[in-house]
Design a protein around this motif. Structure first.
Motif, PDB file in Angstrom:
ATOM      1  N   LEU A   1       0.893  -1.149   0.050  1.00 21.47           N
ATOM      2  CA  LEU A   1      -0.030  -0.127  -0.097  1.00 21.47           C
ATOM      3  C   LEU A   1       0.904   1.002  -0.048  1.00 21.47           C
ATOM      4  O   LEU A   1       0.370   2.310  -0.429  1.00 21.47           O
ATOM      5  CB  LEU A   1      -1.027   0.052   1.131  1.00 21.47           C
ATOM      6  N   ILE A   2       2.098   1.172   0.350  1.00 25.29           N
ATOM      7  CA  ILE A   2       3.011   2.369   0.318  1.00 25.29           C
ATOM      8  C   ILE A   2       3.559   2.310  -1.058  1.00 25.29           C
ATOM      9  O   ILE A   2       3.827   3.488  -1.669  1.00 25.29           O
ATOM     10  CB  ILE A   2       4.095   2.185   1.468  1.00 25.29           C
ATOM     11  N   LEU A   3       4.036   1.295  -1.517  1.00 21.92           N
ATOM     12  CA  LEU A   3       4.576   1.207  -2.958  1.00 21.92           C
ATOM     13  C   LEU A   3       3.565   1.682  -3.859  1.00 21.92           C
ATOM     14  O   LEU A   3       4.114   2.460  -4.989  1.00 21.92           O
ATOM     15  CB  LEU A   3       5.023  -0.246  -3.108  1.00 21.92           C
ATOM     16  N   LEU A   4       2.101   1.537  -3.692  1.00 16.78           N
ATOM     17  CA  LEU A   4       1.236   1.802  -4.827  1.00 16.78           C
ATOM     18  C   LEU A   4       1.327   3.523  -5.040  1.00 16.78           C
ATOM     19  O   LEU A   4       1.727   3.824  -6.128  1.00 16.78           O
ATOM     20  CB  LEU A   4      -0.269   1.662  -4.483  1.00 16.78           C
ATOM     21  N   PRO A   5       1.173   4.413  -4.067  1.00 20.25           N
ATOM     22  CA  PRO A   5       1.444   5.688  -4.180  1.00 20.25           C
ATOM     23  C   PRO A   5       2.797   6.288  -4.838  1.00 20.25           C
ATOM     24  O   PRO A   5       3.052   7.026  -5.476  1.00 20.25           O
ATOM     25  CB  PRO A   5       0.730   6.300  -2.988  1.00 20.25           C
ATOM     26  N   VAL A   6       3.816   5.519  -4.063  1.00 17.78           N
ATOM     27  CA  VAL A   6       5.189   5.785  -4.418  1.00 17.78           C
ATOM     28  C   VAL A   6       5.432   5.569  -5.750  1.00 17.78           C
ATOM     29  O   VAL A   6       6.187   6.754  -6.418  1.00 17.78           O
ATOM     30  CB  VAL A   6       6.326   5.340  -3.270  1.00 17.78           C
ATOM     31  N   THR A   7       5.234   4.419  -6.305  1.00 13.32           N
ATOM     32  CA  THR A   7       5.352   4.295  -7.818  1.00 13.32           C
ATOM     33  C   THR A   7       4.428   4.718  -8.598  1.00 13.32           C
ATOM     34  O   THR A   7       4.938   5.583  -9.736  1.00 13.32           O
ATOM     35  CB  THR A   7       5.376   2.886  -8.065  1.00 13.32           C
ATOM     36  N   GLY A   8       3.093   5.364  -8.206  1.00  8.76           N
ATOM     37  CA  GLY A   8       2.280   6.147  -8.764  1.00  8.76           C
ATOM     38  C   GLY A   8       3.070   7.680  -9.061  1.00  8.76           C
ATOM     39  O   GLY A   8       2.770   8.073 -10.024  1.00  8.76           O
ATOM     40  N   LEU A   9       3.494   8.130  -8.010  1.00  9.99           N
ATOM     41  CA  LEU A   9       4.104   9.464  -8.173  1.00  9.99           C
ATOM     42  C   LEU A   9       5.327   9.489  -9.035  1.00  9.99           C
ATOM     43  O   LEU A   9       5.814  10.355  -9.509  1.00  9.99           O
ATOM     44  CB  LEU A   9       4.393   9.763  -6.830  1.00  9.99           C
ATOM     45  N   LEU A  10       6.006   8.366  -9.045  1.00 10.23           N
ATOM     46  CA  LEU A  10       7.256   8.076  -9.734  1.00 10.23           C
ATOM     47  C   LEU A  10       6.869   8.079 -11.340  1.00 10.23           C
ATOM     48  O   LEU A  10       7.509   8.950 -12.201  1.00 10.23           O
ATOM     49  CB  LEU A  10       8.091   6.920  -9.335  1.00 10.23           C
ATOM     50  N   ILE A  11       5.822   7.616 -11.557  1.00  9.33           N
ATOM     51  CA  ILE A  11       5.277   7.429 -13.111  1.00  9.33           C
ATOM     52  C   ILE A  11       4.779   8.948 -13.412  1.00  9.33           C
ATOM     53  O   ILE A  11       5.048   9.494 -14.716  1.00  9.33           O
ATOM     54  CB  ILE A  11       4.174   6.312 -12.977  1.00  9.33           C
ATOM     55  N   ALA A  12       4.127   9.537 -12.607  1.00  7.17           N
ATOM     56  CA  ALA A  12       3.605  11.049 -12.917  1.00  7.17           C
ATOM     57  C   ALA A  12       4.890  11.808 -13.220  1.00  7.17           C
ATOM     58  O   ALA A  12       4.749  12.694 -13.978  1.00  7.17           O
ATOM     59  CB  ALA A  12       2.722  11.544 -11.683  1.00  7.17           C
ATOM     60  N   GLY A  13       5.746  11.634 -12.085  1.00  7.32           N
ATOM     61  CA  GLY A  13       7.208  12.265 -12.495  1.00  7.32           C
ATOM     62  C   GLY A  13       7.872  12.122 -13.624  1.00  7.32           C
ATOM     63  O   GLY A  13       8.183  13.025 -14.420  1.00  7.32           O
ATOM     64  N   LEU A  14       7.830  10.995 -13.971  1.00 12.08           N
ATOM     65  CA  LEU A  14       8.791  10.550 -15.243  1.00 12.08           C
ATOM     66  C   LEU A  14       7.942  11.055 -16.340  1.00 12.08           C
ATOM     67  O   LEU A  14       8.563  11.611 -17.344  1.00 12.08           O
ATOM     68  CB  LEU A  14       8.709   8.994 -15.162  1.00 12.08           C
ATOM     69  N   TYR A  15       6.817  10.991 -16.292  1.00  9.67           N
ATOM     70  CA  TYR A  15       5.925  11.259 -17.531  1.00  9.67           C
ATOM     71  C   TYR A  15       5.720  12.805 -17.551  1.00  9.67           C
ATOM     72  O   TYR A  15       6.186  13.256 -18.842  1.00  9.67           O
ATOM     73  CB  TYR A  15       4.223  10.907 -17.196  1.00  9.67           C
ATOM     74  N   SER A  16       5.966  13.491 -16.729  1.00 14.66           N
ATOM     75  CA  SER A  16       5.941  15.245 -16.877  1.00 14.66           C
ATOM     76  C   SER A  16       7.378  15.376 -17.258  1.00 14.66           C
ATOM     77  O   SER A  16       7.517  16.566 -17.784  1.00 14.66           O
ATOM     78  CB  SER A  16       5.849  15.610 -15.405  1.00 14.66           C
ATOM     79  N   GLN A  17       8.336  14.406 -17.116  1.00 16.53           N
ATOM     80  CA  GLN A  17       9.684  14.564 -17.635  1.00 16.53           C
ATOM     81  C   GLN A  17       9.991  14.289 -18.890  1.00 16.53           C
ATOM     82  O   GLN A  17      11.092  14.189 -19.590  1.00 16.53           O
ATOM     83  CB  GLN A  17      10.734  14.200 -16.841  1.00 16.53           C
ATOM     84  N   GLY A  18       8.949  13.651 -19.660  1.00 20.96           N
ATOM     85  CA  GLY A  18       9.146  13.270 -20.957  1.00 20.96           C
ATOM     86  C   GLY A  18       9.200  11.821 -21.141  1.00 20.96           C
ATOM     87  O   GLY A  18       9.047  11.233 -22.385  1.00 20.96           O
ATOM     88  N   TYR A  19       8.900  11.006 -20.273  1.00 21.34           N
ATOM     89  CA  TYR A  19       9.254   9.706 -20.513  1.00 21.34           C
ATOM     90  C   TYR A  19       7.525   9.044 -20.813  1.00 21.34           C
ATOM     91  O   TYR A  19       6.961   8.640 -19.660  1.00 21.34           O
ATOM     92  CB  TYR A  19       9.812   8.816 -19.007  1.00 21.34           C
ATOM     93  N   THR A  20       7.116   9.300 -21.791  1.00 24.63           N
ATOM     94  CA  THR A  20       5.918   9.130 -22.110  1.00 24.63           C
ATOM     95  C   THR A  20       5.568   7.570 -22.814  1.00 24.63           C
ATOM     96  O   THR A  20       4.386   7.196 -22.806  1.00 24.63           O
ATOM     97  CB  THR A  20       5.248  10.024 -23.033  1.00 24.63           C
ATOM     98  N   VAL A  21       6.469   7.037 -23.115  1.00 20.36           N
ATOM     99  CA  VAL A  21       6.346   5.747 -23.904  1.00 20.36           C
ATOM    100  C   VAL A  21       7.117   4.786 -23.439  1.00 20.36           C
ATOM    101  O   VAL A  21       8.408   4.879 -23.262  1.00 20.36           O
ATOM    102  CB  VAL A  21       6.600   5.767 -25.562  1.00 20.36           C
ATOM    103  N   ASN A  22       6.634   3.619 -22.923  1.00 19.29           N
ATOM    104  CA  ASN A  22       7.130   2.469 -22.481  1.00 19.29           C
ATOM    105  C   ASN A  22       7.918   1.528 -23.594  1.00 19.29           C
ATOM    106  O   ASN A  22       7.478   1.424 -24.762  1.00 19.29           O
ATOM    107  CB  ASN A  22       6.453   1.540 -21.341  1.00 19.29           C
TER     108      ASN A  22
END
Length: 200
Positions: A93-114
């Protein structure tokens, strides 16, 4: 008489159930939808709130004994196993929001395509995989948690009544089935205890 959980503990527990359920229902399936600035901001806010509440819940609930409310003796191995499940749930339950925030941060930095299956793994792939793993494990652990609660209610051990507001007038059952199940459990926990004591 076994001590029940406080009203605040019950409120925190059931409020979080609603928050978790909402998070599962509204989860983002398409990464490109984070291109919507409002949605991205909402996801960041929700993940932050989720993380704060999970941590607050953990630090508040850790003051209570594992399997609190039990009106019957609890085997030490049973208690340790229950503790392991609870801690594992908190990790997920801690990993869920932490990784969610990481995904959001990466996306905002241009990491839009896996990456495609033929390409090397990217940091976005790692974040998405870890997020998915945490979600899947949380489903399994919560299912295990609920199943154990129902089983305890069937045996009338009192743990259910300490947290659940319905069907909570339970007393220990003494039928042949319950007696047999309790005997099987005790022998299993004894064997596990002996196994680990030999390893020390």
């Amino acid at each position: 008489m076994a001590r029940s959980h406080t009203k605040l503990a019950k409120f925190i527990h059931w409020s979080f159930v609603l928050l978790y359920t909402y998070g599962i229902i509204k989860q983002v399936d398409d990464l490109s939808s984070l291109g919507n600035a409002r949605l991205l901001l909402f996801e960041v806010g929700f993940a932050t709130l989720f993380l704060v509440i999970v941590l607050a819940r953990y630090f508040y609930m850790r003051r209570f004994e594992t399997l609190q409310g039990s009106t019957v003796p609890v085997h030490v191995i049973h208690k340790r196993f229950a503790r392991l499940v609870h801690v594992s749930m908190y990790i997920c339950l801690i990993l869920l929001p932490v990784t969610g925030l990481l995904i959001a941060g990466l996306y905002s930095q241009g990491y839009t395509v896996n990456a495609t299956p033929d390409e090397p793994q990217t940091v976005m792939d790692f974040a998405l995989d870890l997020h998915g793993l945490a979600a899947d494990l949380s489903y399994f652990l919560i299912f295990l948690h609920i199943s154990a609660a129902i089983y305890s209610r069937f045996k009338g051990e009192g743990v259910w009544s300490s947290m659940v507001p319905i069907l909570n007038s339970e007393t220990p059952r003494q039928g042949k089935v319950v007696t047999k199940l309790t005997d099987i459990e005790t022998r299993f926990y004894d064997r596990v205890g002996k196994y680990f004591s030999k390893k020390q």
